[in-house]
Design a protein around this motif. Sequence first.
Motif, mmCIF file in Angstrom:
data_model
loop_
_atom_site.group_PDB
_atom_site.id
_atom_site.type_symbol
_atom_site.label_atom_id
_atom_site.label_comp_id
_atom_site.label_asym_id
_atom_site.label_seq_id
_atom_site.Cartn_x
_atom_site.Cartn_y
_atom_site.Cartn_z
ATOM 1 N N PHE A 139 0.843 -1.200 0.000
ATOM 2 C CA PHE A 139 0.000 0.000 0.000
ATOM 3 C C PHE A 139 0.870 1.238 0.000
ATOM 4 O O PHE A 139 1.977 1.244 0.533
ATOM 5 N N LEU A 140 0.323 2.280 -0.602
ATOM 6 C CA LEU A 140 1.053 3.539 -0.648
ATOM 7 C C LEU A 140 0.063 4.691 -0.496
ATOM 8 O O LEU A 140 -0.644 5.024 -1.450
ATOM 9 N N PRO A 141 -0.010 5.281 0.699
ATOM 10 C CA PRO A 141 -0.858 6.482 0.846
ATOM 11 C C PRO A 141 -0.109 7.673 0.259
ATOM 12 O O PRO A 141 1.058 7.873 0.553
ATOM 13 N N ARG A 142 -0.776 8.438 -0.605
ATOM 14 C CA ARG A 142 -0.125 9.541 -1.320
ATOM 15 C C ARG A 142 -0.821 10.875 -1.038
ATOM 16 O O ARG A 142 -1.985 11.047 -1.342
ATOM 17 N N THR A 143 -0.105 11.770 -0.420
ATOM 18 C CA THR A 143 -0.593 13.142 -0.231
ATOM 19 C C THR A 143 0.141 14.012 -1.236
ATOM 20 O O THR A 143 0.866 13.509 -2.061
ATOM 21 N N CYS A 144 -0.036 15.329 -1.149
ATOM 22 C CA CYS A 144 0.907 16.221 -1.828
ATOM 23 C C CYS A 144 2.220 16.057 -1.080
ATOM 24 O O CYS A 144 2.234 15.949 0.147
ATOM 25 N N GLN A 145 3.334 16.035 -1.785
ATOM 26 C CA GLN A 145 4.628 15.801 -1.133
ATOM 27 C C GLN A 145 5.211 17.091 -0.529
ATOM 28 O O GLN A 145 6.283 17.076 0.046
ATOM 29 N N HIS A 146 4.518 18.185 -0.705
ATOM 30 C CA HIS A 146 4.972 19.496 -0.200
ATOM 31 C C HIS A 146 6.468 19.692 -0.442
ATOM 32 O O HIS A 146 7.242 19.990 0.474
ATOM 33 N N CYS A 147 6.825 19.513 -1.711
ATOM 34 C CA CYS A 147 8.229 19.538 -2.120
ATOM 35 C C CYS A 147 8.908 20.853 -1.752
ATOM 36 O O CYS A 147 8.331 21.919 -1.884
ATOM 37 N N THR A 148 10.156 20.734 -1.313
ATOM 38 C CA THR A 148 10.938 21.933 -1.031
ATOM 39 C C THR A 148 11.336 22.630 -2.330
ATOM 40 O O THR A 148 11.309 23.843 -2.431
ATOM 41 N N ASP A 149 11.662 21.845 -3.361
ATOM 42 C CA ASP A 149 11.965 22.435 -4.664
ATOM 43 C C ASP A 149 10.839 22.056 -5.616
ATOM 44 O O ASP A 149 11.007 21.243 -6.520
ATOM 45 N N SER A 150 9.683 22.639 -5.398
ATOM 46 C CA SER A 150 8.473 22.166 -6.071
ATOM 47 C C SER A 150 8.312 22.771 -7.461
ATOM 48 O O SER A 150 8.262 23.988 -7.594
ATOM 49 N N LYS A 207 11.948 8.390 -0.747
ATOM 50 C CA LYS A 207 11.032 9.475 -1.099
ATOM 51 C C LYS A 207 10.600 9.213 -2.528
ATOM 52 O O LYS A 207 11.391 8.694 -3.322
ATOM 53 N N LEU A 208 9.385 9.578 -2.862
ATOM 54 C CA LEU A 208 8.872 9.264 -4.195
ATOM 55 C C LEU A 208 9.654 10.008 -5.269
ATOM 56 O O LEU A 208 9.797 11.232 -5.209
ATOM 57 N N MET A 209 10.149 9.258 -6.221
ATOM 58 C CA MET A 209 10.848 9.822 -7.372
ATOM 59 C C MET A 209 11.789 10.957 -7.006
ATOM 60 O O MET A 209 11.726 12.040 -7.574
ATOM 61 N N GLU A 210 12.645 10.666 -6.089
ATOM 62 C CA GLU A 210 13.586 11.692 -5.649
ATOM 63 C C GLU A 210 14.453 12.191 -6.798
ATOM 64 O O GLU A 210 14.898 13.343 -6.795
ATOM 65 N N GLU A 211 14.647 11.323 -7.771
ATOM 66 C CA GLU A 211 15.525 11.692 -8.895
ATOM 67 C C GLU A 211 14.943 12.823 -9.731
ATOM 68 O O GLU A 211 15.627 13.391 -10.570
ATOM 69 N N ARG A 212 13.669 13.176 -9.497
ATOM 70 C CA ARG A 212 13.070 14.295 -10.220
ATOM 71 C C ARG A 212 13.530 15.632 -9.652
ATOM 72 O O ARG A 212 13.150 16.691 -10.139
ATOM 73 N N GLY A 213 14.246 15.572 -8.550
ATOM 74 C CA GLY A 213 14.811 16.808 -8.006
ATOM 75 C C GLY A 213 13.826 17.697 -7.276
ATOM 76 O O GLY A 213 14.056 18.896 -7.132
ATOM 77 N N THR A 214 12.736 17.120 -6.789
ATOM 78 C CA THR A 214 11.713 17.960 -6.170
ATOM 79 C C THR A 214 11.903 18.122 -4.660
ATOM 80 O O THR A 214 11.246 18.945 -4.046
ATOM 81 N N GLU A 215 12.750 17.332 -4.058
ATOM 82 C CA GLU A 215 12.965 17.341 -2.616
ATOM 83 C C GLU A 215 11.664 17.243 -1.821
ATOM 84 O O GLU A 215 11.268 18.172 -1.127
ATOM 85 N N PRO A 216 11.004 16.106 -1.917
ATOM 86 C CA PRO A 216 9.726 15.933 -1.219
ATOM 87 C C PRO A 216 9.899 15.999 0.301
ATOM 88 O O PRO A 216 10.967 15.640 0.815
ATOM 89 N N ASN A 217 8.881 16.438 0.999
ATOM 90 C CA ASN A 217 8.903 16.439 2.457
ATOM 91 C C ASN A 217 8.073 15.307 3.049
ATOM 92 O O ASN A 217 7.645 15.378 4.199
ATOM 93 N N VAL A 218 7.825 14.296 2.234
ATOM 94 C CA VAL A 218 7.181 13.089 2.735
ATOM 95 C C VAL A 218 8.171 11.951 2.507
ATOM 96 O O VAL A 218 8.681 11.795 1.402
#
Lengths: 421, 440
Positions: free
Chosen positions: A203-214, A367-378
């Motif tokens: 299971f994977l609960p998904r919110t907005c990741q509130h990315c630091t580099d969004s 972190k989800l797809m960290e390689e996208r460079g978004t710096e998620p906060n989840v």
Amino acid sequence: MSTDDESMYATPDEEHRRLLEETGYDADLGMEMARDAQKVSAGDLSEVEFYRRYHDRILEEFDVDDREVDLPDPDEVDSGDVNAIDRIEGAFEGIGETLRGVDGDESESRRSVMKKGAAAAALGLGGLGSAGATTGGDDGAAGAGGGDDGEGTRWGMTINLNNCDGCLACMVACDQEHNLSEGANWMYVFAFEDEGQGEQENFLPRTCQHCTDSPCTKVCPVGARHTREEDGLVLTDYDICIGCRYCEVSCPYGVNYFQWGEPDVPESEIDDDHQIDDRGRWVGSRPPEGVMGKCTFCVDRQDGQMGEEKVGTTACEEACTMDAIHFGDLNDPESPPNQHLEEYRSGQENDLEEFPNRKEHTVSTFKLMEERGTEPNVQFIGNEPSPHAEQVEGPVAYEDMGITDNRKEVLDRGADGGEEA
Amino acid sequence: MSVDVTGVDRETLVRPIQTFTKRYLAALAVAFGLIGVWLFFYVQQLQHGLIVTNLADWGSGGGVPWGLYIGAFIWWVGIAHGGIILSAAVRLLGMDTYQPVARLAELLTIAALTCAGVFILIHVGRPDRLVTSVLPAWPTRVQWSPLMWDVTVITAYFVLTATYLALTIRYDVHRLRDRLPNVLEPVYRVITVGYTEKEDQVVERMVWWIAFAIIIMAPLLLHGGVIPWLFSLLPSMAGWHGGVQGPSFLSIALTSAVSGIIIISAAFRYAYGWDELIPDTVFQGLAKWLGFFSLIFLWLQLQQVITGIFAAPTTLQHATEVKIATPLYWVAIGLVALAMLYAFATSLRPELYDIRVLVGMSVAVLFGTLAEKVLFVVEGLQHAHFDLYAGVPGAYIPSPVEISAVLGTVGIVVLFFLVVSKVIPVVELHAIEDHEEVDA
Ligand code: SF4
Ligand code: SF4
């Protein structure tokens, strides 16, 4: 930080003055205080001195008297007295409250509440109060930002996938708390099967990741999607958004839900407390028609508008009986997300004596797809879904919880298909 | 290679202004009809919101949030950019053969940009906020948002084109004033305000510089820059990424624009018996350009397909495989390829040339490029890097409301030309008279 949190309608000074003037209070006093409040934040002026300077004039202007807030006599305060500083902070928060609640009228329009909120913010009162409250007395609340510099608050989550059993309680709680329209699943729980993991469901609960580099805040043409300086929340200003959906297109996680038609819950049924944040901006609860919405990390809770005890909690976290969702300040080592990770790590067996080459802990996090460079906060504890993972039906069906999975079905019914999206 | 049309007299040039026929009225009726159909549907969107489109959220939502509106927006901007690039090239390189259609290309640019603007207006959820939200945000957002870059560049470019047109029109109106209708006197007075023949030389240089600026800006900023960057800079969608988008967009713009110019020039030639003013050589030349640009278009498509399927990263490979499995994509490619073959065939064997076939090919190319653009947007959104969702790829077929907007904007372009051709000469005086002759 990629976004500029300041008002873009005028220079900050002009804008504050305009807001102050609209509140009907002494704008000059407000401007002076705002300037000095910044000095206090920057550490150039002591709180005690600030307090002394304005004590009398505030009393005169706002009629705040000793019965409402306990104002110590400025002449008796000495700067070494720690308790006095606390009392002064308390007093300022009181004034901020008073200013926000002037007229104290329930039926007050949202807009006038906003203006007062903004005026209070301009006065620097809220900032001063919360600087003490959220950073444990650190200065620099003004510039702390939601960055990863370890200063200030940075709201985030640790979600333990090993604990999640796919019951969907979090989705329901979110839906109700934020008055979402059918199919706008700000919180979404995947059940998936992955290659090499057999028939076993994950299971994977998904919110907005509130990315630091969004990316979403970068691309927004009007700055409606923005990162809140004080705590890193990524929010949408419903008063500014033009509904171009560029944020939705740029977000790698698919967490945005546009308000295609009239919302299911009319605005008259939603309290201003849920909608207007501590800066006086309309960012909470479901968006109005033609505007973008997504998970807000329960901004109304974080601003204390649902009571002090709800600060640092979210609706989904509260609803989760499996201890999977942990929300809190990622910059605080003692916060639930950091604590849970710590405890979970040390709870896993790891015989370093027999296997001296092992790392200190054996728990997999990602972190989800960290390689996208978004710096998620989840961050997640558990196994990351591979590119070959596929969503499958979970143990609890969305319909059984009264949730619509595929929103397109709702939208296809059209504006008068009985139900509006 | 220049053709001599200087035998044509001034009477011929102002023919559209001096005549008023039933055919004109019929064309006007068609234009209003198309616009009317669109407005009829658009009222529904105003009443109920974007829910009347077939757009939806990507992700769990099972749809795509951008569709025909954005595809058509790029398409119109492409026609506009291509139009002005061609006209600028004519002025800059002194390609006199195309002088008779240069102003038509410039007018097409203005009309197409207007249509692009319409698509932005109807695409957004809160058109009422376009001014109140965008203007104040401009200074702080322009360095970040590619959408703001687009708005900025397109506006700058609209101003450039309008200036360019205004400068050259003054010249003509001043000299043809005695043949223009008196009812429009106030309009002409505004157009020629402060005009003296002494400005001609200065204007000629200015026009040259503006043309130069447009040619330089085209690949760097316009359709080779900010428009593809709207997509190629995002971290979210596999099919959009990559530097090839710039050249690819530009090639599509030029292909579409040549087609548009062919159709409009042929329409004027047919309606006003302008066989001498816009001779076959012009169309044969345009056909060669159409063939050449189509070739580049196809080449860049080939680049994308090959790099997308041969050992490409998983998501890109998937996106490309789906793209080449889509029948509409091959229809688009096929139409452009057909036009290319026809264009090259006519230059080898001139007897194959027939203006009606050429116009038919041009219409086909415009259909193909529109289809390609819409597919680019929609299929791009169907292949996110994060595709765990059962709802990805989302489903999308444009709704009648959306399709009607394409018809409506075609109606706007037709109406624009019908009106403008009654006010100013749509072919410039220089096409029929050299400078010395004009002033003699
Ligand atoms: S998850 Fe998407 S919407 Fe949320 S902050 Fe990141 S990019 Fe923006
Ligand atoms: S939809 Fe709204 S928040 Fe999102 S990018 Fe457009 S204007 Fe910004």
